[in-house]
Design an enzyme around this catalytic site. Structure first.
Site, mmCIF file in Angstrom:
data_model
loop_
_atom_site.group_PDB
_atom_site.id
_atom_site.type_symbol
_atom_site.label_atom_id
_atom_site.label_comp_id
_atom_site.label_asym_id
_atom_site.label_seq_id
_atom_site.Cartn_x
_atom_site.Cartn_y
_atom_site.Cartn_z
ATOM 1 N N CYS A 198 0.834 -1.197 0.000
ATOM 2 C CA CYS A 198 0.000 0.000 0.000
ATOM 3 C C CYS A 198 0.869 1.247 0.000
ATOM 4 O O CYS A 198 2.038 1.203 -0.408
ATOM 5 C CB CYS A 198 -1.009 0.017 1.130
ATOM 6 S SG CYS A 198 -2.390 1.166 0.775
ATOM 7 N N ASP A 254 -3.727 1.365 9.781
ATOM 8 C CA ASP A 254 -4.916 2.199 9.925
ATOM 9 C C ASP A 254 -5.404 2.168 11.359
ATOM 10 O O ASP A 254 -6.041 3.102 11.830
ATOM 11 C CB ASP A 254 -6.022 1.721 8.976
ATOM 12 C CG ASP A 254 -5.624 1.995 7.533
ATOM 13 O OD1 ASP A 254 -4.844 1.192 6.970
ATOM 14 O OD2 ASP A 254 -6.035 3.038 6.994
#
Ligand code: RI2
Length: 323
Positions: free
Chosen positions: A125, A194
């Protein structure tokens, strides 16, 4: 501006857990100064509504509710008039943004020490915090190279390879499913987060847990770079972090999916990597083993057991609560 930011976060035009948090705080600050409230209660009510709108955009990145909680909590103080409240709010927002930016820089400094000269890294990512570690290692003169994944379905890997390329770091761009194939060549996996739960489990972009499994099998170390405000206080009470499931159209174009009668597309945006597969979490407060996540929640975020009840930290329950 507020609705526009909320929409951009939903559509992922603004993305990345840290960026989302800073964008939400900036939008709240702008909203606060654009209001023409009738009274202090009216101002506070409108600010609560604004916070609720932003909280509802994306459910997983805990940086968002933590950031909103941090700035909204200043409005719980007693104020004599709107101006006083607004001034305090602006100051709190600016402090948050500065602290957040400094945190990424500090994580880079700390994380880079765990990258050795000659290391082959793999990242998944597009994480500002993970990239800060990699870029700082390069800046220190370490010779490193990186495998960067594509990151289906939104292809955040393109952002990552651009940054790595600009820094002059030799990079191999691979499809997500090639991670295990190359894992034996990798010395260290570096990813962002996250959310981090009290038991050290890391929520990150879908596919991270598969990469972690492959790393574990190959005895490759895995390092997570995460600001302290990505740690999730409510997990102390056993609350799960909601995993966002996004539009199926991101995976299979609608005209194609219309050709199938029995096929349903599933599109979770994140997955959970258990603490056993994480060697180190680098925060701006220092590097910790994942099992020490509770200390960050207690000592840095200041949440004690029993403090996490719905609505604590905001003057009203804004729906999802503060953490
Ligand atoms: P930073 C991103 O989520 C990725 O999962 C990334 O690893 C994480 O946020 C942390 O990013 P998305 O917004 O805060 O792309 O380190 O769904 O930039």
């Amino acid at each position: 501006m507020l609705a526009d930011t909320a929409e951009k976060i939903k559509r992922m035009e603004i993305r990345g857990a840290g960026r989302i948090a800073r964008a939400a705080v900036t939008a709240l600050e702008d909203h606060s100064s654009s209001l023409t409230p009738r009274s202090l209660p009216d101002y506070l009510e409108k600010m609560d509504e604004a916070a609720a709108l932003l909280l509802a955009t994306r459910p997983t990145a805990v940086s968002l509710p933590n950031a909103i909680h941090t700035v909204m909590s200043v409005l719980r103080e007693p104020y004599t008039d709107v101006k006083e409240a607004e001034d305090a709010f602006r100051e709190r927002c600016r402090a948050f943004i500065t602290t957040s930016e400094q945190a990424v820089q500090r994580i880079g400094e700390i994380g880079s020490r765990h990258i050795r000269n000659g290391d082959v890294l793999l990242t998944h990512c597009n994480s500002e915090a993970a990239l800060a570690c990699i870029l700082e290692a390069k800046r220190m003169g370490k010779e490193i190279s990186v495998f960067a994944t594509e990151v289906r379905p939104r292809n955040q890997g393109y952002l990552t390879i651009r940054t790595l390329d600009q820094a002059g770091i030799p990079t191999s761009f691979i499809v997500d499913s090639a991670a295990r194939y190359f894992m034996n060549e990798v010395d260290l996996v570096v990813v962002g987060a996250d959310a981090v739960s009290v038991n050290g489990a890391v929520v990150n972009k879908i596919g991270t847990s598969q990469i972690a499994l492959a790393a574990h099998e190959a005895r490759t170390r895995l390092m997570v770079a995460a600001e302290t405000y990505k740690f999730a206080p409510r997990t102390i009470l056993g609350e799960y972090i909601e995993i966002e499931e996004r539009d199926p159209g991101e995976v299979l174009a609608r005209d194609l999916s219309g050709q199938f009668s029995h096929v349903k597309v599933r599109n979770p945006a994140f997955d959970v990597t258990p603490a056993e597969y994480v060697d180190l979490i680098v925060t701006e407060a220092g590097a910790i083993p994942p099992q020490m996540a509770y200390l960050i929640i207690r000592d840095i975020l200041g949440w004690e057991i029993g403090e996490c009840s719905p609505g604590v930290g905001s003057r009203q329950d804004t729906g999802r609560g503060p953490c």
